[in-house]
Design a protein around this motif. Structure first.
Motif, mmCIF file in Angstrom:
data_model
loop_
_atom_site.group_PDB
_atom_site.id
_atom_site.type_symbol
_atom_site.label_atom_id
_atom_site.label_comp_id
_atom_site.label_asym_id
_atom_site.label_seq_id
_atom_site.Cartn_x
_atom_site.Cartn_y
_atom_site.Cartn_z
ATOM 1 N N LEU A 8 0.835 -1.192 0.000
ATOM 2 C CA LEU A 8 0.000 0.000 0.000
ATOM 3 C C LEU A 8 0.867 1.237 0.000
ATOM 4 O O LEU A 8 0.555 2.237 -0.627
ATOM 5 C CB LEU A 8 -0.886 0.003 1.247
ATOM 6 C CG LEU A 8 -1.933 -1.082 1.237
ATOM 7 C CD1 LEU A 8 -2.692 -1.094 2.542
ATOM 8 C CD2 LEU A 8 -2.864 -0.893 0.082
ATOM 9 N N LEU A 9 1.961 1.150 0.703
ATOM 10 C CA LEU A 9 2.864 2.298 0.723
ATOM 11 C C LEU A 9 3.354 2.588 -0.667
ATOM 12 O O LEU A 9 3.429 3.724 -1.099
ATOM 13 C CB LEU A 9 4.058 1.989 1.623
ATOM 14 C CG LEU A 9 5.166 2.992 1.474
ATOM 15 C CD1 LEU A 9 4.740 4.353 1.992
ATOM 16 C CD2 LEU A 9 6.429 2.567 2.155
ATOM 17 N N LEU A 10 3.717 1.562 -1.369
ATOM 18 C CA LEU A 10 4.243 1.752 -2.710
ATOM 19 C C LEU A 10 3.229 2.483 -3.569
ATOM 20 O O LEU A 10 3.571 3.344 -4.362
ATOM 21 C CB LEU A 10 4.545 0.387 -3.328
ATOM 22 C CG LEU A 10 5.104 0.464 -4.727
ATOM 23 C CD1 LEU A 10 6.407 1.242 -4.752
ATOM 24 C CD2 LEU A 10 5.288 -0.890 -5.312
ATOM 25 N N LEU A 11 1.987 2.131 -3.413
ATOM 26 C CA LEU A 11 0.953 2.793 -4.208
ATOM 27 C C LEU A 11 0.849 4.261 -3.843
ATOM 28 O O LEU A 11 0.641 5.115 -4.695
ATOM 29 C CB LEU A 11 -0.404 2.126 -3.952
ATOM 30 C CG LEU A 11 -0.523 0.696 -4.446
ATOM 31 C CD1 LEU A 11 -1.862 0.137 -4.059
ATOM 32 C CD2 LEU A 11 -0.329 0.657 -5.940
ATOM 33 N N SER A 12 1.001 4.560 -2.554
ATOM 34 C CA SER A 12 0.747 5.925 -2.117
ATOM 35 C C SER A 12 1.884 6.859 -2.410
ATOM 36 O O SER A 12 1.673 8.046 -2.605
ATOM 37 C CB SER A 12 0.470 5.944 -0.620
ATOM 38 O OG SER A 12 1.580 5.513 0.089
ATOM 39 N N VAL A 13 3.122 6.379 -2.413
ATOM 40 C CA VAL A 13 4.247 7.280 -2.509
ATOM 41 C C VAL A 13 4.465 7.806 -3.903
ATOM 42 O O VAL A 13 5.353 8.601 -4.134
ATOM 43 C CB VAL A 13 5.534 6.576 -2.019
ATOM 44 C CG1 VAL A 13 5.418 6.254 -0.563
ATOM 45 C CG2 VAL A 13 5.818 5.332 -2.850
ATOM 46 N N SER A 14 3.672 7.461 -4.847
ATOM 47 C CA SER A 14 3.869 7.945 -6.209
ATOM 48 C C SER A 14 3.269 9.317 -6.416
ATOM 49 O O SER A 14 3.472 9.932 -7.441
ATOM 50 C CB SER A 14 3.209 6.977 -7.187
ATOM 51 O OG SER A 14 1.819 7.003 -7.009
ATOM 52 N N LEU A 229 2.226 -2.078 9.008
ATOM 53 C CA LEU A 229 2.379 -1.591 7.642
ATOM 54 C C LEU A 229 2.797 -0.125 7.625
ATOM 55 O O LEU A 229 3.748 0.261 6.954
ATOM 56 C CB LEU A 229 1.066 -1.748 6.884
ATOM 57 C CG LEU A 229 1.046 -1.134 5.500
ATOM 58 C CD1 LEU A 229 2.090 -1.751 4.597
ATOM 59 C CD2 LEU A 229 -0.313 -1.245 4.859
ATOM 60 N N VAL A 230 2.095 0.686 8.380
ATOM 61 C CA VAL A 230 2.395 2.115 8.424
ATOM 62 C C VAL A 230 3.806 2.343 8.959
ATOM 63 O O VAL A 230 4.536 3.221 8.489
ATOM 64 C CB VAL A 230 1.358 2.854 9.282
ATOM 65 C CG1 VAL A 230 1.742 4.313 9.471
ATOM 66 C CG2 VAL A 230 -0.022 2.758 8.638
ATOM 67 N N HIS A 231 4.203 1.545 9.930
ATOM 68 C CA HIS A 231 5.547 1.655 10.505
ATOM 69 C C HIS A 231 6.625 1.405 9.456
ATOM 70 O O HIS A 231 7.540 2.216 9.270
ATOM 71 C CB HIS A 231 5.700 0.649 11.655
ATOM 72 C CG HIS A 231 7.044 0.664 12.312
ATOM 73 N ND1 HIS A 231 7.259 1.191 13.555
ATOM 74 C CD2 HIS A 231 8.255 0.217 11.891
ATOM 75 C CE1 HIS A 231 8.532 1.077 13.878
ATOM 76 N NE2 HIS A 231 9.162 0.485 12.876
ATOM 77 N N GLU A 232 6.529 0.269 8.778
ATOM 78 C CA GLU A 232 7.563 -0.091 7.802
ATOM 79 C C GLU A 232 7.624 0.920 6.665
ATOM 80 O O GLU A 232 8.708 1.320 6.223
ATOM 81 C CB GLU A 232 7.300 -1.496 7.253
ATOM 82 C CG GLU A 232 7.360 -2.608 8.291
ATOM 83 C CD GLU A 232 8.727 -2.761 8.922
ATOM 84 O OE1 GLU A 232 9.715 -2.239 8.376
ATOM 85 O OE2 GLU A 232 8.812 -3.405 9.987
ATOM 86 N N VAL A 233 6.487 1.355 6.202
ATOM 87 C CA VAL A 233 6.435 2.317 5.112
ATOM 88 C C VAL A 233 7.012 3.666 5.540
ATOM 89 O O VAL A 233 7.713 4.328 4.781
ATOM 90 C CB VAL A 233 4.992 2.491 4.636
ATOM 91 C CG1 VAL A 233 4.893 3.673 3.690
ATOM 92 C CG2 VAL A 233 4.508 1.233 3.946
ATOM 93 N N SER A 234 6.746 4.038 6.777
ATOM 94 C CA SER A 234 7.191 5.348 7.260
ATOM 95 C C SER A 234 8.703 5.470 7.290
ATOM 96 O O SER A 234 9.249 6.580 7.166
ATOM 97 C CB SER A 234 6.620 5.609 8.657
ATOM 98 O OG SER A 234 5.218 5.824 8.600
ATOM 99 N N HIS A 235 9.386 4.373 7.459
ATOM 100 C CA HIS A 235 10.851 4.419 7.451
ATOM 101 C C HIS A 235 11.372 5.015 6.137
ATOM 102 O O HIS A 235 12.417 5.668 6.119
ATOM 103 C CB HIS A 235 11.436 3.024 7.652
ATOM 104 C CG HIS A 235 11.547 2.630 9.092
ATOM 105 N ND1 HIS A 235 12.440 3.214 9.972
ATOM 106 C CD2 HIS A 235 10.866 1.703 9.822
ATOM 107 C CE1 HIS A 235 12.315 2.674 11.166
ATOM 108 N NE2 HIS A 235 11.369 1.753 11.103
ATOM 109 N N LEU A 236 10.654 4.797 5.054
ATOM 110 C CA LEU A 236 11.086 5.333 3.763
ATOM 111 C C LEU A 236 11.023 6.848 3.735
ATOM 112 O O LEU A 236 11.819 7.504 3.072
ATOM 113 C CB LEU A 236 10.201 4.779 2.645
ATOM 114 C CG LEU A 236 10.226 3.270 2.408
ATOM 115 C CD1 LEU A 236 9.262 2.912 1.297
ATOM 116 C CD2 LEU A 236 11.620 2.792 2.082
#
Length: 345
Positions: A8-14, A229-236
């Motif tokens: 989901l993170l991948l989708l959002s960061v675009s 999920l939010v945790h792992e994505v936030s590291h980016l």
């Protein structure tokens, strides 16, 4: 669960959303082989055993004759063991047996032994325990797991929430490596090599879902766990903060080395502690936006048990969430954040 969040993170960061071509979910045979080795060698010490599934049952049945293999005994007798992220070193290796280092290894996952010695022991186990056959026999199951995980992540909507919070685009491709057996934890993977340029990588563990009854007859199904999920994505999104202000932060590093219980951590851990503090504060804010004040308060209470200044930093982030016209994205908030952290000293 972690996998779903990461996709989901991948989708959002675009900026709007990533297409499916920008998200890859894989079970890498090299990572999986090392996971099998590590789990067999250390499972008796796990506080949390692998999540029950048909795959875990197959693992126990197939490798029962090899549980005291000399290579496993060698690892068990080492002065120190590695963490669950050890299997990430598989990405540095050749594609097939005998495994050799193909990308210069400069990571920190392998600390129990030198790479040459580890690979000699691992290769011996791989050959004599017929690990290749085990992995090959589950090829269809791996495809089912990765398809299910990718579809679940793309449908969850959490990535869009994360993207709105940070409001910073991230180009490139996201690679999510599924760990279908070992549920000790997930980890981000960083490899400074042109082969992985523009790629954001995570290894996601198959964690138990306490709301479901999972047995050795259950298929492996990754479901989204919001805070993970939010945790792992936030590291980016926050990974550039410490490098940007490293000199100023190093001057106050003692602030981040004292836990809520008064324990003093090793000096070498200050960057990790600060990074985790900021990420977890952001996670609490995002969960509050998504699920309401009660969810945010619960996360704050949980994290405050370890991070001494968690509540103070969390309260300061109200300046960001309440003034989005002033701070259009998280980067614009950095100058205020560094000033606030310096006041904690």
């Amino acid at each position: 669960m972690h996998k779903l969040l990461l996709i989901l993170l991948l989708l959002s960061v675009s900026g709007s959303s990533y297409g499916q071509k920008n998200v890859r979910v894989e079970i890498d045979p090299r990572i999986e082989a090392i996971t099998l080795f590590y789990t067999l060698a250390t499972i008796d010490t796990f506080d949390r055993k692998p999540t029950p599934s048909i795959y875990y049952k197959d693992f126990n049945t197939y490798f029962k004759p090899y549980k005291n293999h000399p290579s496993l005994t060698w690892y068990r007798n080492l002065a120190r063991w590695d963490a669950y992220d050890l299997s990430s070193i598989g990405l540095y290796l050749s594609d097939s047996y005998p495994f050799q280092v193909e990308i210069p290894y400069a990571g920190s996952q392998l600390q129990s032994a030198d790479m040459t010695t580890f690979l000699s022991k691992f290769n011996l186990f791989y050959k004599e325990a017929n690990v290749k056959d085990f992995i090959k026999s589950h090829k269809k199951e791996y495809a089912r797991i990765t398809d299910y995980t990718k579809n679940a992540i793309l449908k969850s909507g959490l990535l869009q929430e994360v993207e709105r919070f940070y409001n910073r685009p991230s180009d490139g491709e996201m690679l999510i490596y599924v760990d279908a057996l070992n549920n000790q934890g997930s980890n981000a993977i960083t490899i400074d090599h042109n082969k992985f340029a523009g790629k954001k990588m995570f290894k996601l563990a198959y964690l138990s879902d306490e709301t479901l009854e999972q047995t050795n007859e259950s298929p492996v199904t990754f479901m989204p766990l919001s805070n993970v999920l939010v945790h792992e994505v936030s590291h980016l999104f926050v990974s550039d903060f410490i490098p940007k202000y490293k000199e100023r932060l190093e001057a106050i590093k003692h602030v981040f080395l004292t836990t809520a219980k008064g324990k003093t951590l090793p000096e070498s851990e200050w960057q990790n502690e600060l990074d985790e503090l900021i990420v977890r504060v952001c996670v609490a804010k995002i969960l509050g936006i998504k699920y309401g004040a009660a969810a945010e308060a619960k996360e704050v209470e949980n994290q405050s048990k370890h991070f001494k200044d968690f509540k103070a930093v969390h309260a300061f982030f109200d300046n960001y969430t309440s003034n989005r016209t002033r701070y259009k994205n998280s980067t614009e908030f950095y100058p205020e954040l560094i000033l606030f952290l310096e006041t904690l000293a």
